[in-house]
Design a protein around this motif. Structure first.
Motif, short mmCIF file in Angstrom:
data_model
loop_
_atom_site.label_atom_id
_atom_site.label_comp_id
_atom_site.label_asym_id
_atom_site.label_seq_id
_atom_site.Cartn_x
_atom_site.Cartn_y
_atom_site.Cartn_z
N MET B 1 0.85 -1.20 0.00
CA MET B 1 0.00 0.00 0.00
C MET B 1 0.88 1.24 0.00
N ASN B 2 0.60 2.13 -0.94
CA ASN B 2 1.36 3.36 -1.03
C ASN B 2 0.69 4.45 -0.21
N LEU B 3 1.24 4.68 0.99
CA LEU B 3 0.61 5.61 1.93
C LEU B 3 0.58 7.03 1.38
N VAL B 4 1.65 7.41 0.67
CA VAL B 4 1.78 8.80 0.20
C VAL B 4 0.61 9.17 -0.70
N ALA B 5 0.20 8.21 -1.54
CA ALA B 5 -0.88 8.51 -2.48
C ALA B 5 -2.19 8.80 -1.74
N HIS B 6 -2.33 8.24 -0.54
CA HIS B 6 -3.59 8.40 0.18
C HIS B 6 -3.59 9.58 1.15
N LEU B 7 -2.56 10.42 1.09
CA LEU B 7 -2.46 11.53 2.04
C LEU B 7 -3.71 12.40 2.12
N PRO B 8 -4.33 12.80 0.99
CA PRO B 8 -5.49 13.69 1.12
C PRO B 8 -6.59 13.09 1.99
N THR B 37 -4.47 14.09 18.65
CA THR B 37 -4.95 14.19 17.27
C THR B 37 -4.39 15.42 16.58
N ALA B 38 -4.40 16.56 17.32
CA ALA B 38 -3.92 17.80 16.72
C ALA B 38 -2.45 17.68 16.35
N VAL B 39 -1.65 17.05 17.23
CA VAL B 39 -0.22 16.89 16.94
C VAL B 39 -0.02 15.95 15.76
N LEU B 40 -0.79 14.83 15.77
CA LEU B 40 -0.61 13.83 14.72
C LEU B 40 -1.07 14.35 13.36
N THR B 41 -2.07 15.25 13.34
CA THR B 41 -2.59 15.73 12.06
C THR B 41 -1.56 16.58 11.32
N ILE B 42 -0.64 17.19 12.08
CA ILE B 42 0.35 18.06 11.45
C ILE B 42 1.21 17.27 10.44
N ALA B 43 1.53 16.00 10.79
CA ALA B 43 2.43 15.23 9.92
C ALA B 43 1.87 15.04 8.51
N PRO B 44 0.65 14.47 8.34
CA PRO B 44 0.16 14.29 6.96
C PRO B 44 -0.06 15.61 6.23
N ALA B 46 1.75 18.41 6.61
CA ALA B 46 3.06 18.88 6.16
C ALA B 46 3.56 18.04 4.99
N TRP B 47 3.33 16.73 5.08
CA TRP B 47 3.76 15.81 4.03
C TRP B 47 3.05 16.14 2.71
N ALA B 75 -5.59 18.50 -4.19
CA ALA B 75 -4.66 19.21 -3.31
C ALA B 75 -3.73 20.03 -4.17
N ASP B 76 -3.78 21.36 -4.01
CA ASP B 76 -2.81 22.20 -4.69
C ASP B 76 -2.20 23.15 -3.65
N GLY B 77 -1.42 24.12 -4.11
CA GLY B 77 -0.75 25.00 -3.17
C GLY B 77 -1.71 25.76 -2.27
N LEU B 78 -2.84 26.21 -2.87
CA LEU B 78 -3.83 26.95 -2.08
C LEU B 78 -4.38 26.09 -0.96
N SER B 79 -4.81 24.87 -1.31
CA SER B 79 -5.37 24.03 -0.25
C SER B 79 -4.31 23.68 0.78
N ALA B 80 -3.06 23.47 0.32
CA ALA B 80 -2.00 23.14 1.28
C ALA B 80 -1.76 24.30 2.24
N ALA B 81 -1.77 25.53 1.72
CA ALA B 81 -1.56 26.69 2.60
C ALA B 81 -2.66 26.79 3.65
N PHE B 82 -3.92 26.63 3.23
CA PHE B 82 -5.03 26.73 4.18
C PHE B 82 -5.05 25.54 5.14
N LEU B 83 -4.71 24.34 4.63
CA LEU B 83 -4.66 23.17 5.52
C LEU B 83 -3.61 23.37 6.59
N GLY B 84 -2.44 23.91 6.19
CA GLY B 84 -1.38 24.17 7.16
C GLY B 84 -1.83 25.18 8.19
N LEU B 85 -2.54 26.22 7.74
CA LEU B 85 -3.06 27.23 8.66
C LEU B 85 -3.99 26.59 9.69
N VAL B 86 -4.94 25.77 9.19
CA VAL B 86 -5.89 25.12 10.10
C VAL B 86 -5.14 24.23 11.09
#
Lengths: 104, 498
Positions: B1-8, B37-44, B46-47, B75-86
């Motif tokens: 299973m390729n975990l990276v592909a399932h990141l979203p 949960t809040a700490v663990l959510t940062i990893a995917p 950021a990835w 997932a593009d740069g805009l969504s990544a920026a807002f996801l990181g903010l959240v």
């Protein structure tokens, strides 16, 4: 064939009625019913669209949207009724504004 | 299973699973579950952001089902920026809440305490889903999920006023969501697709499609509380418990703004809705002036901060009239608005959280009765001062960077009046922030400030850290620039399928 015209038109009328009810009516239960009018109006538009190609099988996508929408509307209605119940037991009011401002 | 592909999908599922565990774990263990949960959510998150930076926008088909029937995440740069903010603000709010609810309830967890954690993680998960969805109907579902959990969170505050505010919020939310859905119905009737990329390809001149998109945009403006559709925001944001106010003002209004951005930049061809973009810009300018004046007139800190949100949201909408110029004006304005959204989220969450500490320590948040706060609670005063610098847009804060970019985009486009609005907004923000800070700095009056509640370090230092983040955001501008560059329109997104 007439359903493709009739249903969306009826749906739009229901929707307009719902918007009016939600904004103009003061009683909270009236507002909840108006919110359900909004939902039913949109669903009627979607159902009308599902059968738009006469003769062919109905398009399943609008039907799936209606099903999802119904689930969401039930949840919204339940939350609204629960809040109204709590609000009524806390204040004895059935409108958002205090009684002297509400024109019931 | 390729975990990276399932990141979203992992980014969405992580808070959802945490919410379920927090509910089952009960009120005593729920805070720990939520922090984990809040700490663990940062990893995917950021990835996923790193992957977008490296490989460009990615599409994920849930369950392997592609459009038009399947649900697609983008997932593009805009969504990544807002996801990181959240993720960052979300972690701050969560840490603060663990201290806030201990102060609030002592050793005995109150009724609001138990449900907060689950509802907050539900809202987080729905927001992440909203930021990743590539399908206009799924946007409707996510908006409803965010709205339902947000309304429930507002009612966790005690008393009748929060209930009244929550119901006003709920009715506005229903009106918005149903109008959006009606728009989707018309759009589907005209085009036969719901996927944003397919929509971008198949949009032509059509009355049904244009009416549908106009309804959808109007609904999103109501959800983002653009003047004059802001009537529900100040009471709801001010009446909610402070950790909830912070999340609503900093993150939730950005969610519906993000979708507006997607529709205008990625789905609609330039100039599609006629003069709608200019009208939205004018409303944004009115919001900046009118919201700031209202903030200046408020007598309670939380209402001041809430009206400031009405004003600051206005800046976001200055993007749309500038976007029609395309090219460098568009990219400068988009970057400016992105930096503004981030800076405002950090500053606004820190101010609402600090207001919560004020309420707990002094028993009220009436501005006139708070002289001497700088001496009695220096960390709170420092938080408001730092966040205030960003609100005013003074250098070298994040707010300055944002206003500079928006104003220079306006000047480059030749439409200097948008730059004038930015300047006036900065001056008005100085007025309402200095009014608050002047009271804080004043000598304590005849009546000594009452001191109540147990102090915890978290409730004072987390807001200060968020305020510092809003100030230091200028350092992150290169990263935000790279993310903005990775936001090629969805229509050009590479098809990366697991």
């Amino acid at each position: 064939m007439s359903t493709t015209v009739l249903y969306p038109l009826l749906g739009a009328a229901l929707f307009a009625l719902g918007v009016w009810g939600l904004l103009a009516r003061k009683h909270l239960i009236h507002k909840v019913i108006a919110a359900n009018f909004l939902g039913s109006g949109v669903f009627l538009v979607l159902i009308g669209l599902a059968g738009r190609t006469a003769g062919a099988d109905p398009d399943p996508v609008p039907l799936a949207m209606v099903l999802t929408g119904i689930v969401v509307t039930v949840a919204l209605t339940a939350l609204a009724l629960a809040l109204i119940k709590r609000y009524y037991s806390a204040t004895g009011l059935d409108t958002l504004e205090p009684a002297e401002e509400a024109e019931q | 299973m390729n975990l990276v592909a399932h990141l979203p999908v992992i980014v969405i599922m992580m808070p959802l699973i945490g919410a379920s565990i927090a509910f089952v774990a009960g009120p005593r263990r729920a805070p720990l579950v939520t922090v984990a949960t809040a700490v663990l959510t940062i990893a995917p998150v950021a990835w996923l952001g790193a992957r977008v930076l490296a490989e460009g926008p990615t599409r994920y088909e849930i369950g392997g089902w592609g459009g038009p029937l399947g649900i697609v995440l983008v997932a593009d740069g805009l969504s990544a920026a807002f996801l990181g903010l959240v993720a960052i603000v979300g972690l701050g709010v969560t840490l603060y809440a663990t201290g806030y609810y201990r102060v609030a309830t002592g050793s005995r967890p109150g009724p609001g305490h138990g449900l907060y954690w689950t509802l907050w993680l539900f809202m987080w998960s729905s927001l992440n889903a909203l930021l990743l969805t590539g399908d206009v109907f799924n946007v409707y579902v996510c908006l409803e999920l965010v709205g339902l959990s947000a309304v429930a969170l507002v009612t966790l505050a005690e008393g009748a006023e929060p209930l009244r505010a929550a119901m006003r919020y709920l009715f506005a939310s229903i009106l918005g969501a149903m109008t959006y859905l009606l728009g989707v119905a018309l759009l589907y009737a005209a085009t036969g697709v719901l996927d944003m990329r397919m929509l971008a390809d198949s949009l032509g001149p059509s009355v049904a499609a244009e009416t549908g998109l106009a309804l959808m945009v109007a609904a999103l403006l109501l959800k983002t509380a653009l003047v004059p559709m802001h009537f529900w925001l100040p009471t709801a944001h001010a009446a909610a418990p402070s950790p909830v106010s912070a999340a609503l003002s900093a993150l939730v209004v950005k969610g519906s703004f993000f979708v507006t951005l997607r529709l205008f930049l990625d789905v609609m061809p330039a100039g599609y809705l006629g003069g709608a973009d200019v009208l939205i810009g004018v409303l944004g300018a009115v919001a900046i002036v009118w919201g700031s004046i209202q903030a200046l007139l408020q007598e309670r800190i939380k209402l001041l901060v809430a009206y400031s949100t009405v004003a600051q949201v206005g800046y976001l909408f200055l993007l749309f009239p500038l976007a029609r110029h395309g090219g460098e004006v568009l990219s400068a304005a988009l970057l400016g608005v992105l930096v503004h959204a981030l800076a405002h989220a950090f500053a606004k969450s820190s101010m609402f959280l600090a207001a919560g500490v004020t309420l707990k320590r002094f028993g009220h948040d009436r501005i006139a009765d708070l002289p001497g706060t700088a001496r009695r609670a220096p960390v709170i005063a420092a938080t408001f001062a730092l966040a205030g610098v960003t609100m005013m847009g003074l250098p070298p804060s994040g707010g300055f960077g944002a206003k500079w970019l928006i104003a220079s985009a306006a000047l480059a486009s030749g439409e200097w009046w948008w730059a004038a609005v930015v300047l006036v907004g900065g001056l008005l923000a100085s007025a309402y922030m200095f009014r608050l800070l002047a009271v804080f700095m004043a000598a304590p009056g005849g009546r000594p400030l009452p001191v109540g509640g147990v102090r915890t370090l978290r409730t004072e230092w987390v807001p200060l850290a968020l305020a510092a983040a809003s100030f230091l955001l200028v350092l992150a501008v290169p990263l935000v620039t790279r993310l903005a560059e990775a936001s090629a329109v969805v229509a050009q997104a590479g098809g990366v399928v697991p």
